[in-house]
Design a protein around this motif. Structure first.
Motif, PDB file in Angstrom:
ATOM      1  N   VAL A 172       0.657  -1.268   0.004  1.00  0.00           N
ATOM      2  CA  VAL A 172      -0.009   0.109   0.002  1.00  0.00           C
ATOM      3  C   VAL A 172       0.890   1.461  -0.026  1.00  0.00           C
ATOM      4  O   VAL A 172       0.564   2.309  -0.849  1.00  0.00           O
ATOM      5  N   LYS A 173       2.000   1.145   0.789  1.00  0.00           N
ATOM      6  CA  LYS A 173       2.803   2.505   1.058  1.00  0.00           C
ATOM      7  C   LYS A 173       3.323   2.528  -0.391  1.00  0.00           C
ATOM      8  O   LYS A 173       3.803   3.821  -0.833  1.00  0.00           O
ATOM      9  N   VAL A 174       4.063   1.637  -1.032  1.00  0.00           N
ATOM     10  CA  VAL A 174       4.752   1.574  -2.522  1.00  0.00           C
ATOM     11  C   VAL A 174       3.696   2.311  -3.523  1.00  0.00           C
ATOM     12  O   VAL A 174       3.986   3.117  -4.102  1.00  0.00           O
ATOM     13  N   HIS A 175       2.366   1.745  -3.280  1.00  0.00           N
ATOM     14  CA  HIS A 175       1.472   2.209  -4.171  1.00  0.00           C
ATOM     15  C   HIS A 175       1.302   3.852  -4.118  1.00  0.00           C
ATOM     16  O   HIS A 175       1.242   4.267  -5.090  1.00  0.00           O
ATOM     17  N   ARG A 176       1.266   4.148  -3.020  1.00  0.00           N
ATOM     18  CA  ARG A 176       1.010   5.538  -2.597  1.00  0.00           C
ATOM     19  C   ARG A 176       2.177   6.445  -3.431  1.00  0.00           C
ATOM     20  O   ARG A 176       2.030   7.386  -3.698  1.00  0.00           O
ATOM     21  N   VAL A 177       3.483   5.889  -2.845  1.00  0.00           N
ATOM     22  CA  VAL A 177       4.718   6.595  -3.565  1.00  0.00           C
ATOM     23  C   VAL A 177       4.501   6.772  -4.986  1.00  0.00           C
ATOM     24  O   VAL A 177       4.878   7.573  -5.543  1.00  0.00           O
ATOM     25  N   LEU A 178       4.153   5.637  -5.668  1.00  0.00           N
ATOM     26  CA  LEU A 178       3.966   5.625  -7.002  1.00  0.00           C
ATOM     27  C   LEU A 178       2.762   6.698  -7.426  1.00  0.00           C
ATOM     28  O   LEU A 178       3.170   7.383  -8.580  1.00  0.00           O
ATOM     29  N   ARG A 179       1.784   6.844  -6.731  1.00  0.00           N
ATOM     30  CA  ARG A 179       1.008   7.674  -7.364  1.00  0.00           C
ATOM     31  C   ARG A 179       1.425   9.259  -7.016  1.00  0.00           C
ATOM     32  O   ARG A 179       1.129   9.997  -7.859  1.00  0.00           O
ATOM     33  N   ALA A 180       2.090   9.541  -5.830  1.00  0.00           N
ATOM     34  CA  ALA A 180       2.842  10.704  -5.629  1.00  0.00           C
ATOM     35  C   ALA A 180       3.715  10.988  -6.743  1.00  0.00           C
ATOM     36  O   ALA A 180       3.783  12.239  -7.225  1.00  0.00           O
ATOM     37  N   ILE A 181       4.565  10.034  -7.141  1.00  0.00           N
ATOM     38  CA  ILE A 181       5.390  10.218  -8.496  1.00  0.00           C
ATOM     39  C   ILE A 181       4.790  10.610  -9.500  1.00  0.00           C
ATOM     40  O   ILE A 181       5.078  11.601 -10.127  1.00  0.00           O
ATOM     41  N   ALA A 182       3.808   9.831  -9.952  1.00  0.00           N
ATOM     42  CA  ALA A 182       2.695  10.364 -11.172  1.00  0.00           C
ATOM     43  C   ALA A 182       2.115  11.382 -10.969  1.00  0.00           C
ATOM     44  O   ALA A 182       2.226  12.141 -12.052  1.00  0.00           O
ATOM     45  N   GLY A 183       1.722  11.873  -9.844  1.00  0.00           N
ATOM     46  CA  GLY A 183       0.989  12.993  -9.837  1.00  0.00           C
ATOM     47  C   GLY A 183       1.780  14.268  -9.504  1.00  0.00           C
ATOM     48  O   GLY A 183       1.323  15.296  -9.103  1.00  0.00           O
ATOM     49  N   ASN A 184       3.132  14.027  -9.338  1.00  0.00           N
ATOM     50  CA  ASN A 184       3.946  15.282  -8.952  1.00  0.00           C
ATOM     51  C   ASN A 184       3.801  15.914  -8.016  1.00  0.00           C
ATOM     52  O   ASN A 184       3.521  17.006  -7.607  1.00  0.00           O
ATOM     53  N   THR A 185       3.411  14.898  -6.909  1.00  0.00           N
ATOM     54  CA  THR A 185       2.854  15.406  -5.619  1.00  0.00           C
ATOM     55  C   THR A 185       3.597  15.018  -4.162  1.00  0.00           C
ATOM     56  O   THR A 185       4.550  13.929  -4.513  1.00  0.00           O
ATOM     57  N   THR A 186       3.201  15.172  -3.301  1.00  0.00           N
ATOM     58  CA  THR A 186       3.761  14.768  -1.934  1.00  0.00           C
ATOM     59  C   THR A 186       2.627  13.543  -1.313  1.00  0.00           C
ATOM     60  O   THR A 186       1.379  13.559  -1.737  1.00  0.00           O
ATOM     61  N   LEU A 187       3.163  13.022  -0.476  1.00  0.00           N
ATOM     62  CA  LEU A 187       2.152  12.007   0.313  1.00  0.00           C
ATOM     63  C   LEU A 187       0.987  12.237   0.989  1.00  0.00           C
ATOM     64  O   LEU A 187       0.002  12.205   0.793  1.00  0.00           O
ATOM     65  N   PRO A 188       1.268  13.440   1.892  1.00  0.00           N
ATOM     66  CA  PRO A 188       0.046  14.043   2.518  1.00  0.00           C
ATOM     67  C   PRO A 188      -0.737  14.696   1.512  1.00  0.00           C
ATOM     68  O   PRO A 188      -2.162  14.766   1.874  1.00  0.00           O
ATOM     69  N   ARG A 189      -0.508  15.343   0.351  1.00  0.00           N
ATOM     70  CA  ARG A 189      -1.560  15.853  -0.463  1.00  0.00           C
ATOM     71  C   ARG A 189      -2.311  14.818  -1.438  1.00  0.00           C
ATOM     72  O   ARG A 189      -3.134  15.160  -2.261  1.00  0.00           O
ATOM     73  N   LEU A 190      -1.950  13.648  -1.439  1.00  0.00           N
ATOM     74  CA  LEU A 190      -2.637  12.638  -2.323  1.00  0.00           C
ATOM     75  C   LEU A 190      -3.955  12.512  -1.723  1.00  0.00           C
ATOM     76  O   LEU A 190      -4.245  12.354  -0.600  1.00  0.00           O
ATOM     77  N   SER A 191      -4.999  12.465  -2.642  1.00  0.00           N
ATOM     78  CA  SER A 191      -6.446  12.388  -2.269  1.00  0.00           C
ATOM     79  C   SER A 191      -6.840  10.700  -2.356  1.00  0.00           C
ATOM     80  O   SER A 191      -6.150  10.029  -3.318  1.00  0.00           O
ATOM     81  N   ASP A 192      -7.707  10.653  -1.696  1.00  0.00           N
ATOM     82  CA  ASP A 192      -8.019   8.964  -1.850  1.00  0.00           C
ATOM     83  C   ASP A 192      -8.355   8.507  -3.190  1.00  0.00           C
ATOM     84  O   ASP A 192      -8.303   7.544  -3.608  1.00  0.00           O
ATOM     85  N   ASP A 193      -9.102   9.528  -3.985  1.00  0.00           N
ATOM     86  CA  ASP A 193      -9.433   9.106  -5.390  1.00  0.00           C
ATOM     87  C   ASP A 193      -8.299   9.022  -6.303  1.00  0.00           C
ATOM     88  O   ASP A 193      -8.477   8.196  -7.400  1.00  0.00           O
ATOM     89  N   ASP A 194      -7.021   9.421  -5.978  1.00  0.00           N
ATOM     90  CA  ASP A 194      -5.977   9.246  -6.680  1.00  0.00           C
ATOM     91  C   ASP A 194      -5.252   7.821  -6.664  1.00  0.00           C
ATOM     92  O   ASP A 194      -4.508   7.460  -7.382  1.00  0.00           O
TER      93      ASP A 194
END
Lengths: 1019, 386
Positions: A172-194
């Motif tokens: 789950v953590k790795v997936h969130r990092v992947l999403r943050a990399i893709a969205g050019n954002t940080t982990l706290p700023r990721l929304s659930d829909d992302d």
């Protein structure tokens, strides 16, 4: 009927999935599943791999994709072949059409597909068209209640999925990092829909059914869909291009006719040997249906007069006669079965090199000829690798670029995050440092990023052409350059039966083209590239035997130059064929960790007595002194010792050449040993041969490939031997090869050429060599735009040379001031105005820009221009600094020249005399030219470095102890002082480094010492 | 009329302050950096550390590699503020006309006060002695006919002392110095002048005419020409009072976690609100500056029609501003929140405007302020700011 996971993401879901199809299949199998769907996001990026892995794991594969576009989303599962083609069309449209409406597209291409979605609007609109194969997707954690209500409202059947992404909690953590990399954002700023929900696991059927006590029909429907979907996928059928709409028989006739015409052009006559070989090759080509392929490739190769067919295709006489390759396979005994044989089931692969700046034109021709409907480029699937993974994760954690660079720049490109912190801790470059807790966390996450797909990029030259519509076979995207791009990389393309033609860029072919053009311009000598026999020339052979091959394609690395010197340094000049054969061997035997083989090879060449490990190896290894040098020798050895068939031997060769060998290799080793024992070969011999064969690991070449390249090397060597100025100017202008521009300029100086600074009336855009001079081109001037360069050259062509700086400003007033300033500082006006005037010229330029009114000479009232001030002329050190700033290198002198007096006081010997100091401790002054970090057999890092002084290049070895001590000093643009012992092997002297320092540091120390001594004396 | 301008500078102000408090720090390589993180940037560096290549603005991580013995000190803004106050009081005793500068520097205009205060050199010596006695800080003094040369003279010294430049010979004094000594000649102009036109010393610029300099540095030519000749007519200006309210904070550790950054920003908004309410005024413009750990900073402002002074509304406005300002992923080092364009907190409501502060919110804010006045600012806080 058993439940089947119908919505599963692998690492081929870009920036979403975690696990490879192999791991997913293994996990599914371990959970007792017999079927599994793969539904990656917006693509079939990993389908051929999935099918292969599923078959291995005993899982029935279901093909599908999750299409996500705008606010709409649906899982599409392929029911049959028609559905597969429709899915490919739909996904191609999703990537290529703007605007794209998923609902509308599904309306057009839903035939043969099951549609699963929880998107109310999509389901509503599609259900009005037809309710067949339309399902409401129910997944735990994804608004189940609402979706059940939707299912009841629309009257559509529900189906259970778990949108599986994860296998373990830490995913789950790795997936969130992947999403943050893709969205050019940080982990706290990721929304659930992302992100995927933390419940999206590949759960066993029993665990998942616990979530559906209120809706058992959803599970039942999942099983029903799986039962209906096709699972016996077969991608092995080869899909060839079709040449000008000809039927197979017509194509075979056309090929034969062209081949025979070509044979007459190549040999001027037909003899029995040629006839027999041609007949054999043509028969195989015709039987296997490859005639179209050869004709298409020939048509592409015809687009440039200078090509180089690489790979095993050079073993084909047909390819030679068609002008695709240029090495005579009969003369050099090239093994045709390596290219094509009866048992080979995968399509052959013809790779052609074109001059690097002509490749795009060839691709344009191919697309014009076959259209974007039939042709597309092969993709590179860009994932996370070593430094890139570390860099991206560090960015997510908010580390600044500088800090990231301080760590990543010390990691070589082969470093893998999987090896983790320990690998960094024990590396000498990180000595004395402890990684902060942040970095340890980043490394831990980066180590889990391996192979996840980020995006597609265009493969440098892979082209696929099909007879009908490429979008029936594979989804097609659009590359950044606007070319159609299939979703598979080369291995999966091949696995799916698509035949790939590699159209690759080669700088050396452009070097040869430019040098030949310059020679024709300067001397009138015109050489026909296709009919050129460079080794017939004595001077060229001499150059090759002395290893003086800097600048020559493929044989210019320090290791190859050393090997050539060792092979021929103290022997009489060989004849043409012997030298060529050995050159081919030399370029094949140079590979990592093969030092012992190379030493043995040279020793045997110099007469060391040796015997074949087994008499059966004599016909195979006889020409290479009993050592396995070429890739195809693996096949031949396996056939001779262990009774492999040609295709089995070929498979073994492929497995050994790949990095990911695994279990297959062990199986083949057992077969090799048992087959050999069965043939009466001793186990000891078999083990020795096996070890030799294994040394190829990933780095071997086949003989035809090496021969094809060696021919280009010889042509380059011929040019260097006869026209060094034209040749080296072309090398530098085409971006060089193994060495930097400075390295090539030093080589030019050693060759006896005079290096001339850029000049406004004499320089061309590219570097220009003629006679014994090499004039630096305007392209070398940093930040000078191509437009400025073109304007200057056009003005010079139209109205003649410039009379002075004022004339230049008057004739080219439109040039940007920054560009003109660079021209002044690069010394372009030194011949016209004198180098003392550079500050004055810059002031005149600024004044000219400041008062544009003065330029318009027609005005009656113009301001009086300011009197030019007296500006002191620049001293030598300033001029040198300007040269470095504008040209990036010292052009008029060797970089060690300013340190001449320190070199003298240090007691350094000239590198040209190294051979006289064998076995003794010496001091040398050197400028770093190139380095090759390697690892010893037990994994300790060391480095081979090439330095040069004003007299010669010399090679230095930093064995592990010296490397650990001095590695942080290597690779700088500073003068080095090197102390070590001179060692000699086969007449080639190298330095075993004991101490390394900087000459400028030494200089300071010496000057301080001298000052102190002088003052002591005077005191 | 000949002017007497005195410039007093305390070299490496923050380091000098630390050494004044703790004499054992003398002769050690020191640097002042906020926080304990490796990423913290150095504010101020001692001469010993500079000798090893450490520079202000470097990260602790890099600085430690240059100088393994580097001793880090936390910044003490309150102490620096107190010292500057004392410094200013000492200056005021010498002359009513004084101008504060950055980082332990100030100018004094002593023109025409020789009969009252004594010669400028004596005033400088006295002030230097007072600084040593009262603050235990070393100071360098430059005395000259204008601010420019006085400052150059003070910086010319590499140890405490006074450099008195003979009036009328300012041009001769600065002539042989390198052109980067001149204020306004930054790296760009230095590069153009020094390397391209081969002008290295100030005197080489001084001999050029304005017309000759104009093509090189445009409108700055006249000023540069003047400065190169040692002329600076700018007066010593007393400090101005400003109505703007500014609160800033250096984060305990560089962070890109929204929660921590929002908490720090909320605390700044609370402090600003308290000060605004004590003035019975509200702000109509909020200005947020974020400083990233790599040294870059961003600034955004937001304006309001109705003045704001309550914690909640200030925090909400600051949050919106933070979203607009903090665009990069890089960790933040510091935040600065400014409130200006202050206006009275009017109770008169517009007939057609959006609803203003409710009675409940006003009551809550009043109660909070009362509690804080009675039991201290920390006694009650918003949960999001903890």
């Amino acid at each position: 009927m058993t439940f089947t996971h119908l919505h599963v993401h692998s690492s081929f879901s870009p920036n979403w999935g975690i696990h490879s199809p192999a791991i997913l299949c293994a996990a599914a199998r371990a959970a007792g599943m017999t079927r599994l769907a793969l539904t990656d996001r917006n693509g079939l990026y990993g389908i051929p791999r999935f099918i292969e892995e599923a078959q291995k794991a005993g899982i029935a594969p279901l093909i599908g994709a999750e299409a996500v576009s705008g606010a709409h989303r649906a899982v599409l599962l392929v029911r049959d072949q028609g559905g597969y083609a429709n899915l490919c069309h739909l996904l191609s449209a999703l990537h290529g059409q703007h605007p794209f409406d998923l609902v509308e597209a599904l309306g057009n291409w839903r035939e043969g597909l099951f549609i699963l979605s929880d998107d109310a609007l999509l389901l509503d609109r599609l259900s009005r068209q037809s309710r067949n194969d339309l399902f409401v997707e129910l997944s735990p954690g994804h608004n189940m209640e609402k979706t059940i209500a939707l299912s009841r409202y629309l009257g559509l059947p529900p189906v259970a999925t778990n949108r599986a992404v994860f296998l373990h909690d830490e995913d789950v953590k790795v997936h969130r990092v992947l999403r943050a990399i893709a969205g050019n954002t940080t982990l706290p700023r990721l929304s659930d829909d992302d992100c995927a929900r933390p419940t999206d696991f590949l759960l066993p059927a029993a665990a998942l059914s616990a979530h559906f006590p209120h809706c058992p029909e959803a599970l039942h429907n999942a099983a029903r869909i799986a039962d209906t979907c096709q699972t016996d996928w077969e991608f092995s059928a080869t899909i060839f291009p079709r040449f000008r709409g000809l039927a197979d028989r017509q194509a075979a006739c056309e090929l034969e006719q062209r081949t025979r015409t070509g044979a007459l052009w190549r040999y001027c006559e037909m003899n029995a040997k040629i006839e027999a070989r041609l007949t054999k090759e043509l028969a195989i080509i015709r039987d296997k249906g490859f005639a179209h392929y050869f004709l298409v490739v020939q048509e592409l190769a015809e687009q440039s007069p200078r090509t180089c067919g690489r790979g095993s295709a050079a073993a084909s006489l047909v390819a030679f006669c068609l002008g695709i390759t240029h090495v005579d396979p009969l003369r050099y005994n090239l093994f045709f079965e390596r290219f094509l044989n009866e048992g080979r089931i995968d399509p052959p692969d013809i790779d052609i090199d074109f001059p690097w700046d002509e490749r795009d034109a060839v691709l344009d021709f191919a697309f014009r000829r076959y259209g974007a409907q039939r042709a597309a480029m092969v993709a590179n699937q860009v994932g996370f690798k070593s430094r890139g993974a570390l860099r991206e994760v560090a960015k997510v954690f908010g580390l600044p670029a500088d800090e990231i660079k301080t760590v990543t720049r010390r990691l070589d490109s082969h470093w893998s995050a999987q090896r983790g912190i320990e690998a960094m801790d024990c590396h000498p470059l990180f000595r004395g440092e402890t990684l902060s807790s942040d970095w340890q966390n980043i490394l831990a996450i980066a180590s889990r990023l391996q192979g996840q797909l980020r995006h597609l990029a265009q493969h440098c030259g892979g082209l696929v052409i099909v007879p009908d519509d490429i979008r029936r076979y594979v989804p097609v995207e659009v590359s950044a350059k606007g070319r159609p791009l299939i979703q598979w990389e080369k291995d999966q393309t091949e696995a799916a039966g698509l035949v790939k033609i590699d159209i690759l860029g080669n700088r050396s072919l452009a070097v040869i083209r430019d040098a030949l053009a310059a020679v024709a311009r300067h001397t009138g000598t015109v050489i026909d590239y296709r009919d050129w026999q460079p080794l017939a020339d004595h001077k060229t052979r001499a150059l090759l035997c002395t290893g003086d091959t800097m600048g020559c394609f493929y044989i210019e690395s320090p290791a190859t130059r050393q090997l050539l010197k060792k092979m021929w340094g103290q022997r009489p000049l060989p004849d043409e064929d012997t030298l060529f054969e050995h050159l081919v061997m030399a370029s094949s035997i140079i590979r990592p960790a093969a030092n012992n083989f190379i030493r043995e090879f040279v020793a045997r060449m110099h007469g060391k007595p040796w015997r074949h490990l087994h008499p059966r190896l004599e016909p195979i290894l006889g020409e290479t002194y009993g050592l396995a040098v070429y890739q195809e020798q693996i096949t031949q050895i396996a056939m001779a010792l262990s009774g492999f068939t040609a295709s089995e031997g070929d498979k073994l060769r492929k497995i050994i050449s790949k990095k990911d060998k695994g279990q297959k290799l062990q199986d083949y080793q057992q077969r090799f040993i048992s087959g050999g024992l069965g043939n009466g070969v001793a186990a000891q011999v078999l083990n020795k041969v096996w070890q030799q064969v294994l040394s190829f690991a990933g780095y071997s070449f086949c003989k035809p490939h090496s021969a094809s390249y060696a021919l280009v090397s010889c042509k380059a060597a011929w040019l260097k031997a006869h026209y060094p100025a034209e040749f080296l100017a072309a090398v530098i202008s085409n971006g060089g090869g193994y060495y930097t521009t400075l390295g090539y300029l030093s080589e030019a100086r050693r060759t006896g050429l005079h290096i001339l600074s850029p000049d406004i009336n004499a320089s061309e855009h590219a570097h220009h060599g003629k006679g014994d001079t090499l004039r630096i081109g305007l392209m070398q001037i940093a930040s000078l735009t191509r437009q400025t360069s073109d304007l200057i050259l056009a003005e010079r062509r139209c109205h003649g040379p410039f009379a002075g700086f004022g004339d230049f400003l008057l004739r080219l007033p439109q040039l940007p001031a920054a560009d003109v300033k660079q021209l002044i500082k690069a010394g372009c006006f030194d011949m016209l105005e004198g180098r003392r005037q550079r500050p004055g010229l810059i002031w005149r330029l600024l004044e000219h820009q400041h008062n544009p009114a003065i330029r318009s000479l027609g005005d009656l009232f113009v301001a009086e221009p300011a009197t030019a001030p007296y500006l002191p002329p620049c001293d030598d050190s300033t001029l040198r600094a300007q040269e470095l700033e504008t040209l990036g290198l010292p052009a008029g002198y060797h970089p060690l020249e300013p340190y001449e007096k320190y070199i003298q006081t240090s007691g350094a010997i000239p590198a040209a005399e190294l051979g006289r100091w064998v076995g003794r401790h010496v001091t040398l002054a050197g400028w770093w030219v190139t380095g090759k970090p390697v690892r010893t057999a037990n994994g300790t890092p060391m480095e081979f470095v090439t330095f040069e002084d004003t007299t010669a290049l010399f090679d230095a070895t930093f064995f592990p102890a010296a490397y650990a001590r001095f590695c942080q000093k290597l690779g700088r643009a500073r003068p080095y002082l090197i102390k070590g012992v001179v060692e000699e092997e086969f007449g080639v002297a190298t330095v075993n480094v004991m101490w390394l320092g900087f000459l400028d540091d030494e200089g300071k120390v010496n000057s301080v010492c001298r000052t102190r001594i002088t003052s002591d004396h005077s005191g | 009329m000949t002017r007497d301008i005195l410039h007093v500078a305390i070299p490496d102000f923050d380091v000098a302050l630390a050494r004044a408090v703790d004499p054992t720090l003398k002769n050690r390589p020191l640097a002042v950096a906020a926080g304990v993180s490796d990423r913290a940037l150095l504010h101020c560096v001692s001469a010993e550390a500079r000798g090893d290549g450490v520079q202000p603005g470097m990260s602790v991580h890099v600085a430690r590699r240059c100088c393994p013995a580097l001793h880090l000190l936390p910044p003490q803004p309150e102490r620096a503020q107190r010292a500057m106050q004392v410094f200013a009081e000492l200056a005021q005793n010498c002359s009513p006309l004084w101008e504060p500068g950055n980082d332990g520097r100030l100018f004094l205009d002593l023109t025409g006060s020789s009969r009252l205060l004594g010669a400028a050199l004596d005033v400088a010596a006295r002030l230097e002695r007072d600084i040593i006695e009262q603050l235990r800080l070393p100071a360098t003094c430059g005395v000259a006919g204008n601010k420019l040369v006085a400052r150059i003279a003070a910086d010319y010294l590499d140890r405490p002392g006074i450099c008195d430049v003979l009036r009328g010979s300012e041009g001769c004094f600065i002539g042989p110095l390198t052109i980067s000594t001149l204020p306004g000649v930054g790296s760009v102009r230095t590069g153009r002048l020094l390397e391209d036109l081969n002008l290295r010393r100030i005197e080489q610029i001084a001999v050029l005419s304005v017309a000759q300099l104009e093509p090189v540095c445009g409108p700055f030519a006249a000023l540069l020409h003047q400065r190169a000749r040692g002329i600076d007519p700018s007066p010593v200006c007393s400090p101005r009072r400003t109505s703007a309210i500014v609160e800033e904070t250096v984060l305990p550790r560089a962070d890109n976690d929204d929660t921590a950054v929002r908490a720090a920003l909320g605390r700044l908004a609370e402090s600003c609100g308290l000060r605004l309410r004590s003035l019975a005024r509200g702000t109509t413009r909020l200005c947020l500056t974020v400083r990233y750990v790599d040294g870059l900073s961003e600034e955004r402002t937001d304006t309001f029609a109705i003045p704001k002074a309550f914690d909640l509304e200030l925090m909400q406005a600051a949050d919106r501003l933070l979203q607009r300002t903090w665009q990069r992923r890089v960790r933040l080092r510091a935040l600065r929140l400014g409130c200006d364009r202050l206006a009275p907190l009017t109770q008169q409501m517009d007939l057609f405007s959006a609803p203003q502060q409710s009675i409940d919110e006003t009551t809550l804010q009043t109660a909070l302020d009362r509690l804080r006045r009675q039991f201290g600012h920390e006694s009650v806080q918003w949960g999001r700011n903890l």
